[in-house]
Every structure is written in structure tokens, then in C-alpha cells.
Design an enzyme around this catalytic site. Structure first.
Site, short mmCIF file in Angstrom:
data_model
loop_
_atom_site.label_atom_id
_atom_site.label_comp_id
_atom_site.label_asym_id
_atom_site.label_seq_id
_atom_site.Cartn_x
_atom_site.Cartn_y
_atom_site.Cartn_z
N ALA A 59 -12.66 2.07 -3.37
CA ALA A 59 -14.06 2.06 -3.81
C ALA A 59 -14.12 2.97 -5.04
O ALA A 59 -13.40 3.98 -5.09
CB ALA A 59 -14.98 2.59 -2.73
N GLN A 115 1.11 -2.47 -7.17
CA GLN A 115 -0.01 -2.99 -7.93
C GLN A 115 0.21 -2.72 -9.42
O GLN A 115 0.08 -1.58 -9.84
CB GLN A 115 -1.29 -2.28 -7.45
CG GLN A 115 -2.55 -2.88 -7.96
CD GLN A 115 -3.75 -1.96 -7.85
OE1 GLN A 115 -4.77 -2.27 -8.40
NE2 GLN A 115 -3.65 -0.84 -7.19
N VAL A 157 -4.49 -7.14 -5.02
CA VAL A 157 -5.17 -8.05 -4.10
C VAL A 157 -6.56 -8.48 -4.58
O VAL A 157 -7.20 -9.30 -3.93
CB VAL A 157 -5.29 -7.45 -2.67
CG1 VAL A 157 -3.92 -7.31 -2.02
CG2 VAL A 157 -6.06 -6.14 -2.67
N ILE A 167 -5.96 11.75 7.19
CA ILE A 167 -4.63 12.20 6.76
C ILE A 167 -4.72 12.43 5.25
O ILE A 167 -5.31 11.62 4.53
CB ILE A 167 -3.57 11.11 7.06
CG1 ILE A 167 -3.48 10.86 8.57
CG2 ILE A 167 -2.21 11.50 6.49
CD1 ILE A 167 -2.55 9.72 8.97
N TYR A 208 -18.24 9.14 2.96
CA TYR A 208 -17.46 7.91 3.18
C TYR A 208 -18.26 6.68 2.73
O TYR A 208 -17.71 5.69 2.27
CB TYR A 208 -17.05 7.81 4.66
CG TYR A 208 -15.82 6.96 4.88
CD1 TYR A 208 -14.61 7.28 4.28
CD2 TYR A 208 -15.87 5.83 5.69
CE1 TYR A 208 -13.49 6.50 4.47
CE2 TYR A 208 -14.75 5.04 5.89
CZ TYR A 208 -13.56 5.38 5.28
OH TYR A 208 -12.45 4.60 5.47
N THR A 258 -3.93 11.86 1.92
CA THR A 258 -3.22 10.90 1.07
C THR A 258 -3.98 10.82 -0.26
O THR A 258 -5.05 11.41 -0.39
CB THR A 258 -3.23 9.50 1.73
OG1 THR A 258 -4.59 9.07 1.84
CG2 THR A 258 -2.58 9.49 3.10
N ILE A 309 -4.46 -1.06 2.38
CA ILE A 309 -5.10 -1.06 1.05
C ILE A 309 -6.59 -0.83 1.20
O ILE A 309 -7.24 -1.44 2.06
CB ILE A 309 -4.86 -2.45 0.39
CG1 ILE A 309 -3.39 -2.59 -0.02
CG2 ILE A 309 -5.79 -2.65 -0.79
CD1 ILE A 309 -3.03 -3.98 -0.51
N GLY A 325 0.76 -1.25 0.00
CA GLY A 325 0.00 0.00 0.00
C GLY A 325 0.78 1.30 0.00
O GLY A 325 0.24 2.34 0.36
N LYS A 341 -15.18 -0.87 5.98
CA LYS A 341 -14.31 -0.80 7.16
C LYS A 341 -14.94 -1.53 8.35
O LYS A 341 -14.23 -2.13 9.16
CB LYS A 341 -14.02 0.66 7.53
CG LYS A 341 -13.14 1.40 6.52
CD LYS A 341 -11.78 0.75 6.36
CE LYS A 341 -10.79 1.63 5.62
NZ LYS A 341 -9.58 0.92 5.20
P1 NAP Z 1 -2.91 5.65 -0.31
O1 NAP Z 1 -1.58 6.23 -0.10
O2 NAP Z 1 -3.67 6.06 -1.52
O3 NAP Z 1 -2.82 4.06 -0.20
C1 NAP Z 1 -3.86 3.21 -0.65
C2 NAP Z 1 -3.16 2.03 -1.27
O4 NAP Z 1 -4.12 1.00 -1.64
C3 NAP Z 1 -2.41 2.39 -2.55
O5 NAP Z 1 -1.06 1.97 -2.46
C4 NAP Z 1 -3.15 1.60 -3.63
O6 NAP Z 1 -2.31 1.17 -4.68
C5 NAP Z 1 -3.59 0.41 -2.81
N1 NAP Z 1 -4.57 -0.41 -3.53
C6 NAP Z 1 -5.80 -0.04 -3.97
N2 NAP Z 1 -6.36 -1.08 -4.63
C7 NAP Z 1 -5.46 -2.10 -4.60
C8 NAP Z 1 -5.44 -3.43 -5.12
N3 NAP Z 1 -6.48 -3.94 -5.82
N4 NAP Z 1 -4.34 -4.21 -4.90
C9 NAP Z 1 -3.28 -3.72 -4.22
N5 NAP Z 1 -3.23 -2.46 -3.72
C10 NAP Z 1 -4.31 -1.67 -3.91
O7 NAP Z 1 -3.89 6.03 0.91
P2 NAP Z 1 -3.80 5.82 2.50
O8 NAP Z 1 -4.67 6.87 3.06
O9 NAP Z 1 -2.39 5.71 2.92
O10 NAP Z 1 -4.57 4.44 2.68
C11 NAP Z 1 -4.01 3.31 3.32
C12 NAP Z 1 -5.03 2.67 4.26
O11 NAP Z 1 -5.28 3.55 5.34
C13 NAP Z 1 -6.39 2.41 3.61
O12 NAP Z 1 -6.91 1.19 4.11
C14 NAP Z 1 -7.22 3.57 4.11
O13 NAP Z 1 -8.61 3.31 4.10
C15 NAP Z 1 -6.68 3.67 5.52
N6 NAP Z 1 -6.99 4.92 6.23
C16 NAP Z 1 -6.72 6.12 5.67
C17 NAP Z 1 -7.02 7.29 6.35
C18 NAP Z 1 -6.75 8.63 5.74
O14 NAP Z 1 -7.34 9.61 6.19
N7 NAP Z 1 -5.86 8.75 4.77
C19 NAP Z 1 -7.58 7.23 7.64
C20 NAP Z 1 -7.84 5.98 8.20
C21 NAP Z 1 -7.55 4.82 7.49
P3 NAP Z 1 -2.23 2.07 -6.05
O15 NAP Z 1 -1.67 3.39 -5.69
O16 NAP Z 1 -1.35 1.25 -6.91
O17 NAP Z 1 -3.66 2.14 -6.55
#
Ligand code: NAP
Length: 262
Positions: free
Chosen positions: A95, A40, A65, A193, A157, A195, A92, A13, A164
Site C-alpha cells: 500500500a 519484481q 503481480v 515481524i 494498518y 521486515t 506479497i 516475495g 487483508k
Molecule cells: P517483505 O520482506 O517486504 O516482503 C513483501 C514482498 O512483497 C516483497 O518481496 C515485495 O517485493 C513484494 N511485492 C510488493 N509489491 C509487489 C508487486 N507488485 N509484485 C510482486 N511483488 C511485490 O515483507 P514481509 O513482512 O515478509 O511480507 C510478506 C507478507 O507477509 C505480506 O503479505 C505481509 O502483509 C505479510 N505479513 C507480514 C507481517 C509482518 O509483521 N511482517 C505479519 C503478517 C503478515 P519488492 O521488495 O521487490 O518490492
């Protein structure tokens, strides 16, 4: 000695240097873990290699995945390169963008629902089933990332909140399945955060402003703070913790009403 000396951690991720997984990989590396990173699709290999070089990771490997064959191939690669491992980080979620705006019932579709649950929740079980047999008994740890939209409705969301909620139940059921092997399964519920994934959520900026007003710490959290908590949870210092959702959100989840709103 650092917290994770001698441990091998597979981190999924990392999409950018703002990714939560990047904060986690850096913290784990600082704590002495040997890393492998996934990406990915072939197009993203060079980006993963760049991050791997910075952290002196052992190898990078592809894994979308949503495909069983790619999860099997990743497992085979890890077995060939390392033989065993200690930590798997699942960071990861996905949606389709049209699912993440407006009211839930105006946006949800069967296809969007299935995709969100498949990639954001089922994939965690799939990785746990694939990698548990390779884990060092008594010290293995799986970690995933969730958000409080699982428990409370949040504008925009939508179906991701349901995914989740499923992911958090997944943590508890995986913890039960793997407990007798001494393998622990936990999640961090992070505050919002900025991202790439968060950019897809409509109204994110207003949500972050509100969050900073409400959270007892009066600010957002960083990927470094999430990374440090992740390193702890996957270390032997957390050997008694499993099936847990740990909030790294400045205390936002604990508040009913705030002075700041009076
Ligand atoms: P991010 O940097 O965009 O990371 C999301 C990752 O998921 C990316 O590396 C993306 O890969 C990967 N992904 C999506 N579909 C996939 C697939 N089919 N196979 C493999 N990888 C896949 O965003 P992030 O915020 O750090 O998110 C990481 C986790 O933290 C997520 O579960 C998110 O819901 C959770 N989270 C985020 C926040 C927030 O506010 N940012 C808060 C709480 C929880 P690609 O770039 O190659 O598509």
C-alpha cells in the site's frame, strides 16, 4: 523422508533475509522441496539469484503481480522449466506509504485503496487462476500471508487491514473453486515481524512491544516458525486442511485480556 520431498514450490516475495518468504523458502528447502523464486523488476534479479543460489533453487523469474502479462509470462516460464508444480506461496503486499499512518479516514484515498487491494488481494486470485491448471491434482497447495489487522482495527494498518480481510475471503473462495481438483488453499496469519514491509507501518515498534506483553508465549514469532508452519500446510500431512487461516502469532489472537496488563 522430509515433508516436501518430490514437490516443486514457487515462492514469491523474498525481498531480504528478513522476509517471511525467506523463512518459508528455507523451511521448504529443508523439507526437500525443489524451489523457484520470483522477483519484481530487472533491478532485483541479482538479489533473487543470490537467494536462489543459497537454496539451490532451480530458477528465478520476474513477476510484478500488478501486471497480467507478467503473471502469464511467469506461468509460461514455470510450464517450460518444470511442466507442473505443487506449491505456490504468495507473500506479497503493498500500500502506498501515505495510507499507513494516522487514522484510516484521514489517510484513505481511492487510489491507495485500489492499489492495496489489487496487489495484496487480487494478485492471489490471479496467481491461483494461472497456476491451478499446472498443479498436480490431489496434492496442490496455495498459501498466502495475512495479519490480524483484517479482523481488528490496528493503528496505522488502515487500508491494508481491509485488503487483508479481502485476502482472507479470497482464501475461502479460492478453496471452494479448487477443492474439486484436490487443490488446497490456506493462509497463515503471522504475528508482527520486523521486515521491510512492516517498516512502512507507523507505530510498528509500539505494536510489537504490546504484542509481546499480550501473547501467551510472551514473545514475537520468527520467520523460521512461520516457515515451518507453511511447510506443514503445503505438505500432504495437511491434506484435510483448506480454506483455513492458521495463526502463527504466539497465541495473540486468542487473548481477551492479559495478566501482564493488570
Ligand atoms: P517483505 O520482506 O517486504 O516482503 C513483501 C514482498 O512483497 C516483497 O518481496 C515485495 O517485493 C513484494 N511485492 C510488493 N509489491 C509487489 C508487486 N507488485 N509484485 C510482486 N511483488 C511485490 O515483507 P514481509 O513482512 O515478509 O511480507 C510478506 C507478507 O507477509 C505480506 O503479505 C505481509 O502483509 C505479510 N505479513 C507480514 C507481517 C509482518 O509483521 N511482517 C505479519 C503478517 C503478515 P519488492 O521488495 O521487490 O518490492
Amino acid at each position: 523422508m522430509e515433508l516436501l520431498t518430490g514437490k516443486k514450490a514457487l515462492v514469491t516475495g523474498i525481498a531480504s533475509n528478513r522476509s517471511i518468504a525467506w523463512g518459508i523458502a528455507r523451511a521448504m528447502s529443508e523439507q526437500g522441496a525443489e524451489l523457484a523464486l520470483t522477483y519484481q523488476g530487472e533491478k532485483l534479479k541479482s538479489r533473487a539469484e543470490k537467494f536462489a543460489n543459497i537454496l539451490d533453487a532451480s530458477f528465478v523469474a520476474p513477476c510484478d503481480v500488478s501486471t497480467d502479462a507478467e503473471i502469464d509470462a511467469l506461468r509460461n516460464t514455470v510450464e517450460k522449466k518444470w511442466g507442473d508444480l505443487d506449491i505456490v506461496v504468495h507473500s506479497i503486499a503493498f500500500a502506498p506509504r501515505d495510507q499507513l499512518k494516522g487514522l484510516y479516514l484521514n489517510s484513505v484515498s481511492r487510489e491507495g485503496f485500489l492499489m492495496a487491494h489489487d496487489i495484496s488481494s487480487y494478485s492471489f486470485s490471479a496467481l491461483a487462476a494461472a497456476f491451478a491448471p499446472l498443479m498436480n491434482k490431489g496434492s496442490g497447495a496455495f498459501l498466502t500471508l495475512t495479519y490480524i489487522g483484517s479482523l481488528r482495527s490496528m493503528p496505522g494498518y488502515n487500508v491494508m487491514g481491509l485488503a487483508k480481510a479481502s485476502l482472507e475471503a479470497n482464501v475461502r473462495y479460492c478453496a471452494q473453486s479448487l477443492g474439486e481438483m484436490g487443490i488446497r488453499v490456506n493462509a497463515i496469519s503471522a504475528g508482527p515481524i520486523r521486515t521491510l514491509a512492516a517498516a512502512g507501518i507507523h507505530g510498528m515498534k509500539s505494536m510489537m512491544d504490546y504484542y509481546e506483553k499480550i501473547a501467551p508465549l510472551g514473545r514475537g514469532v520468527t520467520i523460521e516458525e512461520v516457515g515451518n508452519a507453511a511447510a506443514f500446510l503445503c505438505s500432504d500431512l495437511a491434506s484435510g486442511i483448506t480454506g483455513e487461516i492458521v495463526y502463527v502469532d504466539g497465541g495473540f489472537h486468542s487473548v481477551g485480556f492479559s495478566e501482564q496488563l493488570l
